[in-house]
Design a protein around this motif. Structure first.
Motif, PDB file in Angstrom:
ATOM      1  N   ASN A  13      -8.971 -24.530  -9.523  1.00 24.86           N
ATOM      2  CA  ASN A  13      -8.742 -25.236 -10.798  1.00 24.86           C
ATOM      3  C   ASN A  13      -8.494 -24.282 -11.962  1.00 24.86           C
ATOM      4  OD1 ASN A  13      -9.437 -27.389  -9.189  1.00 24.86           O
ATOM      5  ND2 ASN A  13     -10.784 -28.339 -10.665  1.00 24.86           N
ATOM      6  N   ASN A  14      -8.465 -22.991 -11.679  1.00 20.79           N
ATOM      7  CA  ASN A  14      -8.316 -22.005 -12.758  1.00 20.79           C
ATOM      8  C   ASN A  14      -6.863 -21.626 -12.984  1.00 20.79           C
ATOM      9  OD1 ASN A  14     -11.099 -21.998 -12.890  1.00 20.79           O
ATOM     10  ND2 ASN A  14     -11.340 -20.073 -11.812  1.00 20.79           N
ATOM     11  N   LEU A  15      -6.497 -21.510 -14.247  1.00 21.98           N
ATOM     12  CA  LEU A  15      -5.167 -21.036 -14.641  1.00 21.98           C
ATOM     13  C   LEU A  15      -5.342 -19.729 -15.404  1.00 21.98           C
ATOM     14  CD1 LEU A  15      -2.068 -21.886 -14.864  1.00 21.98           C
ATOM     15  CD2 LEU A  15      -2.646 -22.527 -17.209  1.00 21.98           C
ATOM     16  N   MET A  16      -4.543 -18.727 -15.069  1.00 19.99           N
ATOM     17  CA  MET A  16      -4.571 -17.456 -15.773  1.00 19.99           C
ATOM     18  C   MET A  16      -3.360 -17.368 -16.693  1.00 19.99           C
ATOM     19  SD  MET A  16      -7.333 -16.057 -14.701  1.00 19.99           S
ATOM     20  CE  MET A  16      -7.099 -14.481 -15.531  1.00 19.99           C
TER      21      MET A  16
ATOM     22  N   ARG B 202       3.068 -15.332 -19.728  1.00 19.25           N
ATOM     23  CA  ARG B 202       3.187 -15.465 -18.268  1.00 19.25           C
ATOM     24  C   ARG B 202       1.931 -16.147 -17.748  1.00 19.25           C
ATOM     25  NH1 ARG B 202       1.788 -12.333 -13.814  1.00 19.25           N
ATOM     26  NH2 ARG B 202       0.973 -10.693 -15.193  1.00 19.25           N
ATOM     27  N   ILE B 203       2.098 -17.109 -16.863  1.00 18.07           N
ATOM     28  CA  ILE B 203       0.937 -17.819 -16.319  1.00 18.07           C
ATOM     29  C   ILE B 203       0.972 -17.778 -14.796  1.00 18.07           C
ATOM     30  CG2 ILE B 203       0.797 -19.346 -18.318  1.00 18.07           C
ATOM     31  CD1 ILE B 203       2.023 -21.551 -16.731  1.00 18.07           C
ATOM     32  N   SER B 204      -0.205 -17.861 -14.198  1.00 17.69           N
ATOM     33  CA  SER B 204      -0.305 -17.838 -12.737  1.00 17.69           C
ATOM     34  C   SER B 204      -1.596 -18.512 -12.322  1.00 17.69           C
ATOM     35  CB  SER B 204      -0.282 -16.396 -12.213  1.00 17.69           C
ATOM     36  OG  SER B 204      -1.518 -15.755 -12.470  1.00 17.69           O
ATOM     37  N   THR B 205      -1.749 -18.696 -11.030  1.00 14.69           N
ATOM     38  CA  THR B 205      -3.017 -19.185 -10.500  1.00 14.69           C
ATOM     39  C   THR B 205      -4.045 -18.055 -10.594  1.00 14.69           C
ATOM     40  OG1 THR B 205      -2.347 -18.510  -8.279  1.00 14.69           O
ATOM     41  CG2 THR B 205      -1.906 -20.795  -8.916  1.00 14.69           C
ATOM     42  N   ASP B 206      -5.304 -18.389 -10.412  1.00 14.41           N
ATOM     43  CA  ASP B 206      -6.378 -17.395 -10.430  1.00 14.41           C
ATOM     44  C   ASP B 206      -6.477 -16.790  -9.033  1.00 14.41           C
ATOM     45  OD1 ASP B 206      -8.552 -15.842 -10.971  1.00 14.41           O
ATOM     46  OD2 ASP B 206      -9.986 -17.496 -11.115  1.00 14.41           O
ATOM     47  N   ARG B 207      -5.818 -15.677  -8.834  1.00 17.38           N
ATOM     48  CA  ARG B 207      -5.710 -15.088  -7.509  1.00 17.38           C
ATOM     49  C   ARG B 207      -6.932 -14.256  -7.143  1.00 17.38           C
ATOM     50  NH1 ARG B 207       0.303 -13.037  -9.059  1.00 17.38           N
ATOM     51  NH2 ARG B 207       1.381 -15.057  -8.944  1.00 17.38           N
ATOM     52  N   THR B 208      -7.249 -14.262  -5.859  1.00 18.99           N
ATOM     53  CA  THR B 208      -8.349 -13.456  -5.339  1.00 18.99           C
ATOM     54  C   THR B 208      -7.885 -12.001  -5.211  1.00 18.99           C
ATOM     55  OG1 THR B 208      -7.726 -13.734  -3.021  1.00 18.99           O
ATOM     56  CG2 THR B 208      -9.129 -15.451  -3.994  1.00 18.99           C
ATOM     57  N   PRO B 209      -8.816 -11.058  -5.050  1.00 19.54           N
ATOM     58  CA  PRO B 209      -8.419  -9.653  -4.830  1.00 19.54           C
ATOM     59  C   PRO B 209      -7.458  -9.491  -3.652  1.00 19.54           C
ATOM     60  CG  PRO B 209     -10.753  -9.764  -5.349  1.00 19.54           C
ATOM     61  CD  PRO B 209     -10.281 -11.190  -5.213  1.00 19.54           C
ATOM     62  N   MET B 210      -7.659 -10.275  -2.592  1.00 20.00           N
ATOM     63  CA  MET B 210      -6.769 -10.180  -1.443  1.00 20.00           C
ATOM     64  C   MET B 210      -5.360 -10.646  -1.804  1.00 20.00           C
ATOM     65  SD  MET B 210      -7.080 -11.967   2.352  1.00 20.00           S
ATOM     66  CE  MET B 210      -8.576 -11.064   2.757  1.00 20.00           C
ATOM     67  N   GLN B 211      -5.259 -11.725  -2.576  1.00 17.76           N
ATOM     68  CA  GLN B 211      -3.955 -12.218  -2.994  1.00 17.76           C
ATOM     69  C   GLN B 211      -3.249 -11.223  -3.915  1.00 17.76           C
ATOM     70  OE1 GLN B 211      -5.579 -16.064  -4.409  1.00 17.76           O
ATOM     71  NE2 GLN B 211      -4.003 -17.051  -3.165  1.00 17.76           N
ATOM     72  N   LEU B 212      -4.015 -10.599  -4.805  1.00 17.80           N
ATOM     73  CA  LEU B 212      -3.440  -9.607  -5.712  1.00 17.80           C
ATOM     74  C   LEU B 212      -2.924  -8.394  -4.939  1.00 17.80           C
ATOM     75  CD1 LEU B 212      -6.060  -9.706  -8.606  1.00 17.80           C
ATOM     76  CD2 LEU B 212      -3.735 -10.602  -8.664  1.00 17.80           C
ATOM     77  N   GLU B 213      -3.678  -7.965  -3.924  1.00 19.22           N
ATOM     78  CA  GLU B 213      -3.251  -6.841  -3.097  1.00 19.22           C
ATOM     79  C   GLU B 213      -1.974  -7.177  -2.341  1.00 19.22           C
ATOM     80  OE1 GLU B 213      -3.024  -3.188  -1.359  1.00 19.22           O
ATOM     81  OE2 GLU B 213      -4.316  -3.826  -3.022  1.00 19.22           O
ATOM     82  N   LEU B 214      -1.896  -8.388  -1.815  1.00 20.28           N
ATOM     83  CA  LEU B 214      -0.696  -8.822  -1.104  1.00 20.28           C
ATOM     84  C   LEU B 214       0.505  -8.843  -2.039  1.00 20.28           C
ATOM     85  CD1 LEU B 214       0.718  -9.945   1.387  1.00 20.28           C
ATOM     86  CD2 LEU B 214      -0.082 -12.223   0.756  1.00 20.28           C
ATOM     87  N   TYR B 215       0.293  -9.334  -3.256  1.00 21.87           N
ATOM     88  CA  TYR B 215       1.393  -9.388  -4.236  1.00 21.87           C
ATOM     89  C   TYR B 215       1.877  -7.979  -4.579  1.00 21.87           C
ATOM     90  CZ  TYR B 215       4.081 -10.416  -8.438  1.00 21.87           C
ATOM     91  OH  TYR B 215       5.076 -10.509  -9.368  1.00 21.87           O
ATOM     92  N   ARG B 216       0.940  -7.033  -4.743  1.00 20.69           N
ATOM     93  CA  ARG B 216       1.337  -5.658  -5.046  1.00 20.69           C
ATOM     94  C   ARG B 216       2.170  -5.063  -3.912  1.00 20.69           C
ATOM     95  NH1 ARG B 216      -3.845  -5.417  -7.771  1.00 20.69           N
ATOM     96  NH2 ARG B 216      -4.906  -4.967  -5.806  1.00 20.69           N
ATOM     97  N   GLU B 217       1.797  -5.373  -2.672  1.00 22.89           N
ATOM     98  CA  GLU B 217       2.558  -4.863  -1.524  1.00 22.89           C
ATOM     99  C   GLU B 217       3.979  -5.438  -1.513  1.00 22.89           C
ATOM    100  OE1 GLU B 217       0.363  -5.744   1.978  1.00 22.89           O
ATOM    101  OE2 GLU B 217      -1.291  -4.365   1.515  1.00 22.89           O
ATOM    102  N   VAL B 218       4.080  -6.739  -1.801  1.00 23.59           N
ATOM    103  CA  VAL B 218       5.398  -7.376  -1.826  1.00 23.59           C
ATOM    104  C   VAL B 218       6.232  -6.823  -2.988  1.00 23.59           C
ATOM    105  CG1 VAL B 218       6.622  -9.570  -2.088  1.00 23.59           C
ATOM    106  CG2 VAL B 218       4.544  -9.463  -0.712  1.00 23.59           C
ATOM    107  N   LYS B 219       5.576  -6.562  -4.111  1.00 23.70           N
ATOM    108  CA  LYS B 219       6.278  -6.006  -5.272  1.00 23.70           C
ATOM    109  C   LYS B 219       6.804  -4.604  -4.954  1.00 23.70           C
ATOM    110  CE  LYS B 219       5.700  -5.525 -10.281  1.00 23.70           C
ATOM    111  NZ  LYS B 219       4.747  -5.631 -11.407  1.00 23.70           N
ATOM    112  N   THR B 220       6.018  -3.829  -4.214  1.00 21.49           N
ATOM    113  CA  THR B 220       6.461  -2.499  -3.788  1.00 21.49           C
ATOM    114  C   THR B 220       7.656  -2.606  -2.853  1.00 21.49           C
ATOM    115  OG1 THR B 220       4.216  -1.610  -3.980  1.00 21.49           O
ATOM    116  CG2 THR B 220       5.758  -0.387  -2.604  1.00 21.49           C
ATOM    117  N   GLU B 221       7.613  -3.595  -1.967  1.00 19.37           N
ATOM    118  CA  GLU B 221       8.742  -3.827  -1.050  1.00 19.37           C
ATOM    119  C   GLU B 221      10.001  -4.176  -1.831  1.00 19.37           C
ATOM    120  OE1 GLU B 221      10.334  -7.117   2.196  1.00 19.37           O
ATOM    121  OE2 GLU B 221       8.222  -7.141   1.592  1.00 19.37           O
ATOM    122  N   LEU B 222       9.855  -5.029  -2.847  1.00 16.85           N
ATOM    123  CA  LEU B 222      11.005  -5.423  -3.667  1.00 16.85           C
ATOM    124  C   LEU B 222      11.626  -4.204  -4.348  1.00 16.85           C
ATOM    125  CD1 LEU B 222      12.818  -7.531  -5.063  1.00 16.85           C
ATOM    126  CD2 LEU B 222      11.042  -7.761  -6.809  1.00 16.85           C
TER     127      LEU B 222
END
Length: 248
Positions: free
Chosen positions: A108-111, A198-218
């Protein structure tokens, strides 16, 4: 007798019996021994006697030993059954359960990122200012939320010398409202007041790590010469896709 409390003062040595553990002497009549039994104990041919208290203590110790032995056997069985691969599997399951619970807590959290903070404002004043800003932002996206339903919280330690732009966490009524706001956040780009938000869901540390990996791939693929790429969430997972690929 359940407990021996012999206080008799007896002169005759043959009418006393000594506990082989605590070495206290008791009158044989008080502890239920016959003269013949006492005589055998006094003979010293290997026959010993212990009082009730010492006997009970011995039973407790034996019981404790039995428990320890049982636990040792269970641990040994567990160690032999849990191979390194099985242990890795169990740890993976444990992490998955923890991750699921964390995502449920944050659903239910919005960042919200990019809302500037006022200088020298007390916490109450800053909160009131954030509530008004968020209400107008939600309205721009197309979601109506009453002011008394908006409880923003600035994340991180306040640092007057920093950019004064800490992320804001807002707890909303349901995950569906959060998803709608995130999906329709593109509408903010055309509004001068919100174009840098910029808005996003309240991501867990695991989700943030996954996003960083995908961003590096991009970044790596763009450096390699690929074009028209972006990151989109497909079924809740960030993936590098072509910009014209529909988002699920």
């Amino acid at each position: 007798m359940s407990n021996y409390k012999c206080t008799c003062k007896v002169a005759e040595e043959h009418k006393l019996v000594c506990c082989c553990v605590c070495k206290k002497s008791f009158k044989i009549e008080c502890v239920g021994l016959s003269t013949a039994e006492a005589r055998k104990i006094h003979a010293g041919d290997g026959l010993t006697w212990s009082c009730n208290n010492c006997r009970k203590l011995g039973n407790d110790i034996n019981s404790l030993k039995a428990v320890i032995i049982s636990l040792q056997e269970q641990i040994s069985t567990f160690q032999s059954a849990v191979t390194p691969s099985r242990l890795t599997e169990l740890m993976s399951i444990e992490k998955s359960v923890y991750e699921f619970e964390e995502r449920q807590k944050r659903a239910n959290n919005l960042m919200v990122f990019g809302i500037k903070e006022g200088e020298n404002l007390v916490k109450k004043e800053q909160t009131e200012k954030d509530v008004i800003f968020l209400k107008n932002m939600f309205s721009t996206v197309g979601v109506s939320v009453c002011e008394n339903e908006i409880s923003p919280m600035r994340c991180g330690k306040y640092d007057q010398g920093a950019s004064l732009c800490r992320p804001v966490k807002v707890k909303l009524s349901s995950p569906d409202v959060v998803k709608k706001l995130v999906y329709d956040s593109r509408k903010l780009r055309d509004n001068e007041d919100f174009k840098n938000i910029r808005i996003s869901t309240d991501r867990t540390p695991m989700q943030l790590e996954l996003y960083r990996e995908v961003k590096t791939e991009l970044a790596s693929r763009l450096d390699s010469g690929e074009t028209n790429l972006t990151i989109k969430y497909i079924r809740g997972v960030p993936i590098v896709v072509m910009k014209n690929q529909p988002e699920n």
